[in-house]
Design an enzyme around this catalytic site. Sequence first.
Site, PDB file in Angstrom:
ATOM      1  N   GLU A   1      12.614   8.789  26.580  1.00  0.00           N
ATOM      2  CA  GLU A   1      13.244   8.560  27.874  1.00  0.00           C
ATOM      3  C   GLU A   1      14.626   7.949  27.716  1.00  0.00           C
ATOM      4  O   GLU A   1      14.779   6.731  27.722  1.00  0.00           O
ATOM      5  CB  GLU A   1      12.370   7.642  28.730  1.00  0.00           C
ATOM      6  CG  GLU A   1      10.976   8.198  28.963  1.00  0.00           C
ATOM      7  CD  GLU A   1      10.233   7.436  30.055  1.00  0.00           C
ATOM      8  OE1 GLU A   1      10.865   6.668  30.791  1.00  0.00           O
ATOM      9  OE2 GLU A   1       9.024   7.622  30.145  1.00  0.00           O
TER      10      GLU A   1
ATOM     11  N   ASP B   1      -0.080   5.118   0.863  1.00  0.00           N
ATOM     12  CA  ASP B   1      -0.290   6.107   1.926  1.00  0.00           C
ATOM     13  C   ASP B   1      -0.356   5.452   3.296  1.00  0.00           C
ATOM     14  O   ASP B   1      -1.149   4.549   3.512  1.00  0.00           O
ATOM     15  CB  ASP B   1      -1.584   6.883   1.663  1.00  0.00           C
ATOM     16  CG  ASP B   1      -1.521   7.623   0.345  1.00  0.00           C
ATOM     17  OD1 ASP B   1      -0.648   8.487   0.207  1.00  0.00           O
ATOM     18  OD2 ASP B   1      -2.331   7.305  -0.554  1.00  0.00           O
TER      19      ASP B   1
ATOM     20  N   ASP C   1       0.869  -1.164   0.000  1.00  0.00           N
ATOM     21  CA  ASP C   1       0.000   0.000   0.000  1.00  0.00           C
ATOM     22  C   ASP C   1       0.915   1.226   0.000  1.00  0.00           C
ATOM     23  O   ASP C   1       2.095   1.114   0.337  1.00  0.00           O
ATOM     24  CB  ASP C   1      -0.868  -0.057   1.269  1.00  0.00           C
ATOM     25  CG  ASP C   1      -1.615   1.220   1.509  1.00  0.00           C
ATOM     26  OD1 ASP C   1      -2.327   1.673   0.603  1.00  0.00           O
ATOM     27  OD2 ASP C   1      -1.487   1.782   2.618  1.00  0.00           O
TER      28      ASP C   1
HETATM   29  P1  ADP Z   1      11.830   9.143  35.285  1.00  0.00           P
HETATM   30  O1  ADP Z   1      10.566   8.523  35.661  1.00  0.00           O
HETATM   31  O2  ADP Z   1      11.644  10.051  34.124  1.00  0.00           O
HETATM   32  O3  ADP Z   1      12.939   8.200  35.071  1.00  0.00           O
HETATM   33  P2  ADP Z   1      13.157  10.195  37.695  1.00  0.00           P
HETATM   34  O4  ADP Z   1      12.878  11.539  38.247  1.00  0.00           O
HETATM   35  O5  ADP Z   1      12.968   9.025  38.568  1.00  0.00           O
HETATM   36  O6  ADP Z   1      12.218  10.171  36.423  1.00  0.00           O
HETATM   37  O7  ADP Z   1      14.622  10.158  37.153  1.00  0.00           O
HETATM   38  C1  ADP Z   1      15.091  10.971  36.125  1.00  0.00           C
HETATM   39  C2  ADP Z   1      16.263  11.835  36.536  1.00  0.00           C
HETATM   40  O8  ADP Z   1      17.361  11.047  37.019  1.00  0.00           O
HETATM   41  C3  ADP Z   1      16.859  12.598  35.365  1.00  0.00           C
HETATM   42  O9  ADP Z   1      16.230  13.815  35.160  1.00  0.00           O
HETATM   43  C4  ADP Z   1      18.288  12.795  35.758  1.00  0.00           C
HETATM   44  O10 ADP Z   1      18.460  14.032  36.419  1.00  0.00           O
HETATM   45  C5  ADP Z   1      18.592  11.721  36.775  1.00  0.00           C
HETATM   46  N1  ADP Z   1      19.557  10.714  36.330  1.00  0.00           N
HETATM   47  C6  ADP Z   1      20.484  10.189  37.153  1.00  0.00           C
HETATM   48  N2  ADP Z   1      21.218   9.268  36.521  1.00  0.00           N
HETATM   49  C7  ADP Z   1      20.728   9.192  35.255  1.00  0.00           C
HETATM   50  C8  ADP Z   1      21.077   8.414  34.119  1.00  0.00           C
HETATM   51  N3  ADP Z   1      22.071   7.533  34.167  1.00  0.00           N
HETATM   52  N4  ADP Z   1      20.379   8.584  32.984  1.00  0.00           N
HETATM   53  C9  ADP Z   1      19.367   9.444  32.933  1.00  0.00           C
HETATM   54  N5  ADP Z   1      18.979  10.210  33.966  1.00  0.00           N
HETATM   55  C10 ADP Z   1      19.667  10.100  35.138  1.00  0.00           C
HETATM   56  N1  RBF Z   2       8.303   0.553  28.696  1.00  0.00           N
HETATM   57  C1  RBF Z   2       7.425  -0.336  28.214  1.00  0.00           C
HETATM   58  O1  RBF Z   2       6.273  -0.339  28.622  1.00  0.00           O
HETATM   59  N2  RBF Z   2       7.791  -1.236  27.254  1.00  0.00           N
HETATM   60  C2  RBF Z   2       9.054  -1.310  26.780  1.00  0.00           C
HETATM   61  O2  RBF Z   2       9.330  -2.145  25.914  1.00  0.00           O
HETATM   62  C3  RBF Z   2      10.029  -0.408  27.302  1.00  0.00           C
HETATM   63  N3  RBF Z   2      11.310  -0.432  26.871  1.00  0.00           N
HETATM   64  C4  RBF Z   2      12.227   0.432  27.411  1.00  0.00           C
HETATM   65  C5  RBF Z   2      13.562   0.383  26.989  1.00  0.00           C
HETATM   66  C6  RBF Z   2      14.508   1.262  27.526  1.00  0.00           C
HETATM   67  C7  RBF Z   2      15.918   1.155  27.049  1.00  0.00           C
HETATM   68  C8  RBF Z   2      14.127   2.221  28.490  1.00  0.00           C
HETATM   69  C9  RBF Z   2      15.125   3.167  29.069  1.00  0.00           C
HETATM   70  C10 RBF Z   2      12.808   2.276  28.896  1.00  0.00           C
HETATM   71  C11 RBF Z   2      11.848   1.388  28.376  1.00  0.00           C
HETATM   72  N4  RBF Z   2      10.523   1.416  28.793  1.00  0.00           N
HETATM   73  C12 RBF Z   2       9.607   0.525  28.277  1.00  0.00           C
HETATM   74  C13 RBF Z   2      10.033   2.567  29.495  1.00  0.00           C
HETATM   75  C14 RBF Z   2       9.963   2.448  30.973  1.00  0.00           C
HETATM   76  O3  RBF Z   2       8.732   1.860  31.230  1.00  0.00           O
HETATM   77  C15 RBF Z   2       9.998   3.908  31.406  1.00  0.00           C
HETATM   78  O4  RBF Z   2      11.302   4.339  31.364  1.00  0.00           O
HETATM   79  C16 RBF Z   2       9.308   4.052  32.730  1.00  0.00           C
HETATM   80  O5  RBF Z   2       8.007   4.445  32.432  1.00  0.00           O
HETATM   81  C17 RBF Z   2       9.933   5.058  33.610  1.00  0.00           C
HETATM   82  O6  RBF Z   2       9.284   6.262  33.537  1.00  0.00           O
HETATM   83 MG    MG Z   3      -2.767   3.028   3.731  1.00  0.00          MG
END
Ligand code: ADP
Ligand code: RBF
Ligand code: MG
Length: 385
Positions: free
Chosen positions: A316, A23, A21
């Site tokens: 993320e 689109d 397909d």
């Molecule tokens: P989330 O649910 O989005 O993971 P958290 O607030 O639990 O949220 O954690 C995210 C925060 O953790 C980031 O904003 C960053 O400041 C901090 N952080 C610490 N180590 C890492 C890492 N290795 N990779 C990404 N974020 C990190």
């Molecule tokens: N969430 C899912 O529900 N399914 C996934 O397959 C999934 N894969 C992930 C892979 C990586 C490398 C990372 C960093 C996150 C993944 N997550 C996935 C998201 C995870 O659920 C998310 O980081 C949490 O919601 C924390 O906020």
């Molecule tokens: Mg189509």
Amino acid sequence: MIKKMSTAQPLKKIVSCVILDLDGTLLNTDGIVNDVLRVYLGKYGMQWDGREVQKIVGKTPLEAASAVVEAYGLSCTTSELLSEITPMFSNQWCNIKALPGANRLIKHLSGHRVSMAMASNSPRENIETKISFHQGWKESFSVIIGGDEARLGKPSPEIFLEVAKRLNVDPSSCLVIEDSLPGVTAGKAAGMEVVAVPSIPKQSHLYTSADEVINSLLDLQPEKWGLPPFQDWIKDTLPLEPWHIGGPVVKGFGRGSKVLGIPTANLSTEGYGSLLSEHPSGVYFGWAGLSKRGVFKMVMSVGWNPYFNNTEKTIEPWLLHDFDEDFYGEELRLIIVGYIRPEANFSSLQSLIEKIHHDRKVAEEALDLPLFSKYKDDPYIKSST
Ligand code: ADP
Ligand code: RBF
Ligand code: MG
């Protein structure tokens, strides 16, 4: 059900031709549809609701226009609407991008001399114009049939049956790849094998009649249908044309570090709507530059985190380094160089966590390959340090 549960990849059925397909399957037409309808309805003081796109995917222009007239209670007729928006669409055709994996698939199949056809509800003339902007496409299809070349468009099987006739093959040896429900219905009614690649997120449960539902063309496994397998996967990763995204780190759901023990640095998706819609949900990897800390390996999820059922598509990235503090507000820049897998749902938090740690290992090893490691010096992420 048993078919879907098995983890091995049994041969589904051997086919000799692939019918694509256009689109929503090869072209990101939805982006243009949304733009045109936003402008058109805006002129009359109405607001296009992107969700309405569900009512028009896979339909002929006439059906789609009639659905819009009805949904918005427009005072014009369907043909009046069509004559006003048709030129708006024609102006945009040169801007429609190939969907991720589309060029790769076309090159792969034509390189292996697999017979390919195109079957679209779009009129033949429009198909020709749309594909003329994509190099090597037209030559790759031995048959192209538009909605105006059959008595009935999809969901009628007529277009697909006509393709089989012109290819001189039995319908049962054709594999149809389709994004829309009418297209899947048509393919099954024609007695063909059908892979669905839904263009609208979170709709895969509606595609039960398809033989397989995949998240994007990146996930297609031609060998399941007896076709030559892709050979571009390297150490469990698929190299991509690199793309960039960046911005300040914003507070996420607080689940990453607390619930999963995996901190992810959320990026604000504001202003990135169209970039995000260009990239299928899934697990990607690359390099991350943090303005005050340097460049790190990175693995990330793009999507809705089905386990947590987010309502917004999120980005993320997990920076593969032990930081001893949070860095909310800091500028983060990413270069994404490859793809690992589609987003998945998991039956337990434990299995989700295990999978993410496995993704980490895959990303870390791949990023040591020269093919990927060279991007750590990319000016886009370097300039932030
Ligand atoms: P989330 O649910 O989005 O993971 P958290 O607030 O639990 O949220 O954690 C995210 C925060 O953790 C980031 O904003 C960053 O400041 C901090 N952080 C610490 N180590 C890492 C890492 N290795 N990779 C990404 N974020 C990190
Ligand atoms: N969430 C899912 O529900 N399914 C996934 O397959 C999934 N894969 C992930 C892979 C990586 C490398 C990372 C960093 C996150 C993944 N997550 C996935 C998201 C995870 O659920 C998310 O980081 C949490 O919601 C924390 O906020
Ligand atoms: Mg189509």
